[in-house]
Every structure is written in structure tokens, then in C-alpha cells.
Design an enzyme around this catalytic site. Structure first.
Site, mmCIF file in Angstrom:
data_model
loop_
_atom_site.group_PDB
_atom_site.id
_atom_site.type_symbol
_atom_site.label_atom_id
_atom_site.label_comp_id
_atom_site.label_asym_id
_atom_site.label_seq_id
_atom_site.Cartn_x
_atom_site.Cartn_y
_atom_site.Cartn_z
ATOM 1 N N ARG A 61 42.202 66.226 12.853
ATOM 2 C CA ARG A 61 41.282 65.160 12.688
ATOM 3 C C ARG A 61 41.649 64.092 13.761
ATOM 4 O O ARG A 61 40.474 63.585 14.092
ATOM 5 C CB ARG A 61 41.459 64.479 11.231
ATOM 6 C CG ARG A 61 40.465 64.822 10.293
ATOM 7 C CD ARG A 61 41.129 64.871 8.651
ATOM 8 N NE ARG A 61 42.377 65.440 8.732
ATOM 9 C CZ ARG A 61 42.223 66.834 8.433
ATOM 10 N NH1 ARG A 61 41.366 67.347 7.968
ATOM 11 N NH2 ARG A 61 43.434 67.650 8.387
ATOM 12 N N THR A 62 42.548 63.634 13.576
ATOM 13 C CA THR A 62 42.984 62.448 14.609
ATOM 14 C C THR A 62 42.759 62.729 16.118
ATOM 15 O O THR A 62 42.082 61.953 16.650
ATOM 16 C CB THR A 62 44.610 61.807 14.340
ATOM 17 O OG1 THR A 62 44.702 61.987 12.854
ATOM 18 C CG2 THR A 62 44.946 60.507 15.057
ATOM 19 N N LYS A 89 59.376 72.374 30.080
ATOM 20 C CA LYS A 89 59.957 72.857 31.298
ATOM 21 C C LYS A 89 61.455 71.867 31.450
ATOM 22 O O LYS A 89 62.057 71.748 32.534
ATOM 23 C CB LYS A 89 59.363 72.557 32.562
ATOM 24 C CG LYS A 89 58.059 73.387 32.581
ATOM 25 C CD LYS A 89 57.221 73.280 33.967
ATOM 26 C CE LYS A 89 56.280 73.995 33.968
ATOM 27 N NZ LYS A 89 55.235 73.431 35.189
ATOM 28 N N ARG A 111 50.768 60.879 19.530
ATOM 29 C CA ARG A 111 51.548 61.418 18.158
ATOM 30 C C ARG A 111 52.550 61.988 18.705
ATOM 31 O O ARG A 111 52.855 62.945 19.425
ATOM 32 C CB ARG A 111 50.470 62.146 17.738
ATOM 33 C CG ARG A 111 51.122 62.919 16.470
ATOM 34 C CD ARG A 111 50.096 63.569 15.580
ATOM 35 N NE ARG A 111 49.346 62.658 14.701
ATOM 36 C CZ ARG A 111 48.709 63.049 13.740
ATOM 37 N NH1 ARG A 111 48.677 64.391 13.344
ATOM 38 N NH2 ARG A 111 47.717 62.154 13.319
ATOM 39 N N HIS A 139 50.943 55.000 10.857
ATOM 40 C CA HIS A 139 49.710 55.720 11.419
ATOM 41 C C HIS A 139 48.551 54.751 11.242
ATOM 42 O O HIS A 139 47.511 54.646 10.374
ATOM 43 C CB HIS A 139 49.290 56.928 10.413
ATOM 44 C CG HIS A 139 48.393 57.781 10.939
ATOM 45 N ND1 HIS A 139 47.481 57.625 12.125
ATOM 46 C CD2 HIS A 139 48.000 59.052 10.866
ATOM 47 C CE1 HIS A 139 46.831 58.706 12.376
ATOM 48 N NE2 HIS A 139 46.996 59.714 11.213
#
Ligand code: ASP
Length: 313
Positions: A61-62, A89, A111, A139
Site C-alpha cells: 500500500r505505502t 554489494k 522505509r 509511520h
């Protein structure tokens, strides 16, 4: 409406905002909501702006919501997941982000599973950083879209009783929502198993109860939360079946709520664990409205933080 003070460079926590700024964001979102109802869902507002999404933890969703919001504003959106970045890497997160910053984006939306990462990055890059969820910390865009959804349904936030039920300990949605709802004059009640209740939560000024039926009593809004299994270091309940039997929101447990109660869930929803399908799909549910509103709220965030007055001059 309260006079809004200038926004700070970043949005990492709801505590970066004051009440006037929250109202500004919600009002701006209101004005963008109609773009999603058009046939051609695009306005030129952020044409020529470059926004970067760094989703180092799973998101449906986000990430989709920020990307759709960016595209509806005509911004260029570039996004990376952990798997597609050079972190695999051996490059450090700070080096990755400083390299991206050197390409002059207007904003990074991040995030990460570790709390504090967005703040750490914000201190090291010139562009704005928006926190799209950091571990069990915060959030903010979720809390803002929840507030937008509640305000739309109820007309106001002041004086409402909001019950949040579930994994209070590990939910970042709870922390951002407590800050925001209290700032806007709502009362917050939290509930869940004792094993999911952080010590000292009362100090945040919330009422604490340990049963779902008790939590929803006289509530205007009920927000159900997923068990954050990915952040668990130890089992905190006997089984998902047991959790459903004792804590899930079912039509029977909802009986004590106000007649016009609304049910929210930030998703992803685990039907048959924290919520029954009858409630999730029932007449009081605004769960899909939250998702639609999320696009408008993120359009507002991208707009306001990309065009901060100090940048425009
Ligand atoms: N989607 C929300 C978050 O990222 C809620 C959840 O995952 O339970 O925190």
C-alpha cells in the site's frame, strides 16, 4: 483553523508537526482528492521534480500510494527496493543515499526495518526525507491518512474516543496515531494482550485496557492492528487461533461501540486473526477508504514538502 508555522525540512515523526501543520496537510489532501476521481488523473503541479522511493522493507500500500501520488502530480518517481540496490554489494546505506542525493532529487521517501534510519539520513542529505515507516518507531503518513479518514467520516477529530487494539508494543502505526490524535484533541484507548503492551504506555496519556469488548465500549473509532510477527524475537501468544478467540474484532465484540462507529485497519489485514471478515467487510468498515484517502494525503505531503516556501524562493 490554527495558523500553520513553516514546515521543517523532513517528516520523520508526527512530533515534527504542530496542530496547524496537520490541519494544513489534511486540508491540502482534501483539495487533491478530486484528482483521483477524474478520467485523466494527473495535474502538472510537480512537473520537473524528482522523488526517490527507498523501500528497504516490504510494502504494498505505502509504496504504491506514494508512487501513484507522485505520478498524479506529474513528478518523476524513481524507486529502489533492498534487492535492487547496491546495499546487496556491501555499500553502506549512508553512501547509497548520499550518492542518490548527489543526483539532486527533491525528496527521498524511505522505509526501513530499523527505527531511526530516516532521521539519520535526514541529517546527512540536502533533500527532504519523508519517513514511510521505520521499524516499530513511526509511520507518519499512515497516521495522517487515518486522521483524514476519521475527519471525513466524523467531520472532526476533537473529542472523539479512538480505540486501538492489537500489537501495541511493536506497531509503528500506534505510536504515530497516539501523537497525532492527542494533538488534535481526541482521546486514545489502547488494548491488547499484556504481552504486547509496552511498559509505561500510560505515560503517553492513553487509557489501557486488556479486552477488545472493553476497548470498543463507547468508541467512535476502532483501529485494529496486525501482529507484527516479523519484529518478534519471542512468541507473545500461544497460537493465532487463540489470539482470534480472545482478541479479534467480531460483530459480538463490537456491540458496545457507538452506533456510528467506524472501523479502521492500516493493512495488511490478517482475516481470522485480529479481525473477522464480517467486520472487515461490514457496514462500519472504512478500510478501503483509508487506502483511497492515502493517495490524497501523500499527494499533499509530496506537494507541501517539495514546494516548501524556502525552496520556492
Ligand atoms: N502497513 C503498516 C505498517 O507498515 C501496518 C502493518 O504492517 O501492520 O506499519
Amino acid at each position: 483553523m490554527t495558523e500553520a508555522t513553516p514546515l521543517s525540512k523532513d517528516l520523520v515523526s508526527i512530533l515534527d508537526l504542530d496542530r496547524g501543520q496537520v490541519e494544513l496537510i489534511l486540508d491540502t489532501a482534501e483539495s487533491f482528492a478530486e484528482v483521483s476521481e477524474r478520467t485523466i488523473k494527473k495535474v502538472p503541479t510537480l512537473r520537473g521534480r524528482t522523488l526517490v522511493g527507498l523501500f528497504f522493507e516490504p510494502s504494498t500500500r505505502t509504496s504504491a500510494s506514494f508512487e501513484i501520488a507522485a505520478k498524479r502530480l506529474s513528478a518523476d518517481w524513481v524507486s529502489f527496493s533492498l534487492a535492487s540496490s547496491s546495499l546487496t554489494k556491501g555499500e553502506s546505506l549512508i553512501d547509497t543515499v548520499r550518492n542518490l542525493d548527489a543526483m539532486a532529487p527533491d525528496m527521498v521517501v524511505v522505509r526501513h526495518a530499523d527505527p531511526g534510519v530516516p532521521r539519520m539520513l535526514a541529517l546527512r542529505v540536502a533533500c527532504s526525507v519523508i519517513n514511510a515507516g521505520d521499524g516499530a518507531h513511526e509511520h507518519p503518513s499512515q497516521a495522517l491518512l487515518d486522521a483524514f479518514t476519521i475527519r471525513k467520516a466524523k467531520g472532526h477529530l476533537e473529542g472523539l474516543l479512538v480505540a486501538m487494539i492489537g500489537d501495541i508494543e511493536l506497531s509503528r502505526v500506534v505510536r504515530s496515531n497516539i501523537h497525532l490524535l492527542q494533538m488534535m484533541g481526541a482521546r486514545v484507548r489502547v488494548a491488547g494482550p499484556r504481552s504486547m503492551m509496552p511498559l509505561g504506555i500510560e505515560e503517553m496519556g492513553v487509557e489501557v485496557v486488556y479486552s477488545t469488548a472493553e476497548a470498543v465500549r463507547d468508541a467512535d473509532v476502532v483501529m485494529m492492528l496486525r501482529i507484527q510477527l516479523e519484529r518478534e524475537s519471542r512468541a507473545r501468544f500461544p497460537s493465532l487461533r487463540e489470539y482470534f478467540d480472545v482478541f479479534a474484532l467480531t460483530p459480538e465484540r463490537l456491540e458496545g461501540a457507538k452506533d456510528d462507529v467506524i472501523i479502521l485497519h492500516p493493512g495488511p489485514m490478517n482475516r481470522g486473526v485480529e479481525i473477522s471478515s464480517e467486520v472487515a467487510d461490514g457496514p462500519y468498515s472504512v478500510i478501503l477508504d483509508q487506502v483511497s484517502n492515502g493517495v490524497a494525503v501523500r499527494m499533499a505531503l509530496l506537494y507541501l514538502w517539495t514546494l516548501r516556501p524556502e525552496d520556492a524562493s
